[in-house]
Motif scaffolding. Structure first.
Motif, short mmCIF file in Angstrom:
data_model
loop_
_atom_site.label_atom_id
_atom_site.label_comp_id
_atom_site.label_asym_id
_atom_site.label_seq_id
_atom_site.Cartn_x
_atom_site.Cartn_y
_atom_site.Cartn_z
N HIS A 29 0.85 -1.18 0.00
CA HIS A 29 0.00 0.00 0.00
C HIS A 29 0.89 1.23 0.00
O HIS A 29 1.95 1.24 0.64
CB HIS A 29 -0.94 0.02 1.19
N SER A 30 0.48 2.24 -0.71
CA SER A 30 1.26 3.47 -0.80
C SER A 30 1.57 4.02 0.58
O SER A 30 2.68 4.52 0.83
CB SER A 30 0.50 4.51 -1.63
N GLU A 31 0.60 3.91 1.50
CA GLU A 31 0.81 4.44 2.85
C GLU A 31 1.97 3.73 3.56
O GLU A 31 2.72 4.35 4.31
CB GLU A 31 -0.47 4.26 3.68
N HIS A 32 2.12 2.43 3.29
CA HIS A 32 3.22 1.68 3.91
C HIS A 32 4.57 2.17 3.38
O HIS A 32 5.54 2.28 4.13
CB HIS A 32 3.06 0.19 3.63
N LEU A 33 4.62 2.46 2.07
CA LEU A 33 5.86 2.98 1.49
C LEU A 33 6.20 4.34 2.07
O LEU A 33 7.37 4.63 2.36
CB LEU A 33 5.73 3.08 -0.03
N GLU A 34 5.19 5.15 2.24
CA GLU A 34 5.40 6.49 2.81
C GLU A 34 6.00 6.39 4.20
O GLU A 34 6.95 7.11 4.54
CB GLU A 34 4.08 7.25 2.86
N THR A 35 5.45 5.47 5.02
CA THR A 35 5.91 5.32 6.40
C THR A 35 7.30 4.68 6.45
O THR A 35 8.20 5.16 7.15
CB THR A 35 4.93 4.46 7.21
N GLU A 36 7.46 3.61 5.71
CA GLU A 36 8.73 2.86 5.76
C GLU A 36 9.90 3.69 5.26
O GLU A 36 10.98 3.69 5.86
CB GLU A 36 8.61 1.59 4.92
N LEU A 37 9.69 4.39 4.15
CA LEU A 37 10.79 5.13 3.52
C LEU A 37 10.77 6.62 3.85
O LEU A 37 11.64 7.36 3.39
CB LEU A 37 10.74 4.92 2.00
N GLN A 38 9.79 7.02 4.64
CA GLN A 38 9.68 8.41 5.10
C GLN A 38 9.66 9.40 3.94
O GLN A 38 10.49 10.31 3.85
CB GLN A 38 10.83 8.74 6.08
N SER A 42 3.00 12.16 -2.55
CA SER A 42 3.25 12.46 -3.97
C SER A 42 4.51 11.76 -4.47
O SER A 42 4.55 11.26 -5.60
CB SER A 42 3.37 13.98 -4.18
N VAL A 43 5.55 11.70 -3.64
CA VAL A 43 6.79 11.02 -4.02
C VAL A 43 6.53 9.53 -4.19
O VAL A 43 6.97 8.90 -5.17
CB VAL A 43 7.90 11.26 -2.97
N ALA A 44 5.79 8.93 -3.25
CA ALA A 44 5.50 7.50 -3.32
C ALA A 44 4.68 7.17 -4.56
O ALA A 44 4.95 6.19 -5.27
CB ALA A 44 4.76 7.05 -2.06
#
Length: 240
Positions: A29-38, A42-44
């Protein structure tokens, strides 16, 4: 900063998919990428679009970001090539690319001898001469840069835009061969001379000699690195 973070997401997810850490059918999920990779949303999202263009993932409504099987990957993309060369199955990837080069580059050299403008022929001769000097000195990094330029010139000099677009792909193959210690400490004299022979044949307008010399370069390459893929099974892809 945005560009660096964008590349971070692409590299992180791309390498995990190619290595098998994320298997076909897995979802994110995009939200997981946002959290994991900070990174920002928009970047994700932009990074996921790039991964979609590479055939690595697809966005499925109400499911998330699904990892696609290897048959969907854009295997000609330089990033996919680089990731595959860094993965456990790099031998099979190197074999496939070297066999592709063996088919294309002799034909490109022949076409270049028939059609290359005189300035390209002269530049190729100059690069080949510098390759010989740098190769004898044992400067592998500078030799790599020149080798990439040399093979790119041959492809461009063919006058075939499809061949020319393979420059970045072949550059990744050459980088991979150096990065993974598959080059001798100093290029062999025969290989250096063959590069001069190809350039001379192209500059002199001798198609048969250009094809023959480039074919010898590729056959020598196959002999030098063939042990890397000796035990790798071949990949048979089903046509749609």
């Amino acid at each position: 900063m945005t560009s660096r973070l964008h590349n971070l997401v692409i590299e992180s997810v791309g390498t995990r998919i190619i290595s098998g850490d994320l298997a076909a059918g897995d979802t994110m999920h995009s939200e997981h990428l946002e959290t994991e990779l900070q990174v920002s949303r928009s970047v994700a999202r932009e990074a996921v679009r790039v991964l979609q263009s590479l055939g690595l993932v697809e966005s499925v409504k109400r499911v998330g970001i699904r990892v696609l099987p290897e048959t969907s990957w854009n295997v000609f993309d330089p990033s996919v090539i680089r990731w595959r060369l860094a993965a456990a199955g790099k031998g099979a990837q190197l074999r496939s690319l070297t066999e592709l080069r063996s088919a294309v580059e002799p034909a490109a050299a022949e076409l270049a001898a028939r059609h290359a403008p005189s300035d390209l022929g002269a530049e190729l001769m100059a690069v080949a001469a510098k390759m010989r000097s740098v190769g004898r000195a044992g400067d592998l990094q500078q030799f790599l840069d020149l080798d990439i330029h040399y093979h790119g010139l041959v492809l461009a000099a063919s006058g075939n835009e499809m061949f020319a677009r393979m420059q970045s792909m072949i550059a990744e193959v050459l980088r991979g061969r150096t990065d993974y210690g598959l080059m001798p400490e100093r290029p062999h004299e025969e290989a250096l001379q063959l590069h001069m022979d190809v350039a001379d044949a192209i500059s002199g307008g001798d198609p048969e000699a250009a094809r023959s010399a480039m074919d010898k370069i590729m056959r020598r390459t196959m002999e030098e690195v063939g042990s890397v893929w000796a035990d790798e099974p071949r990949i048979f892809t089903q046509l749609p």
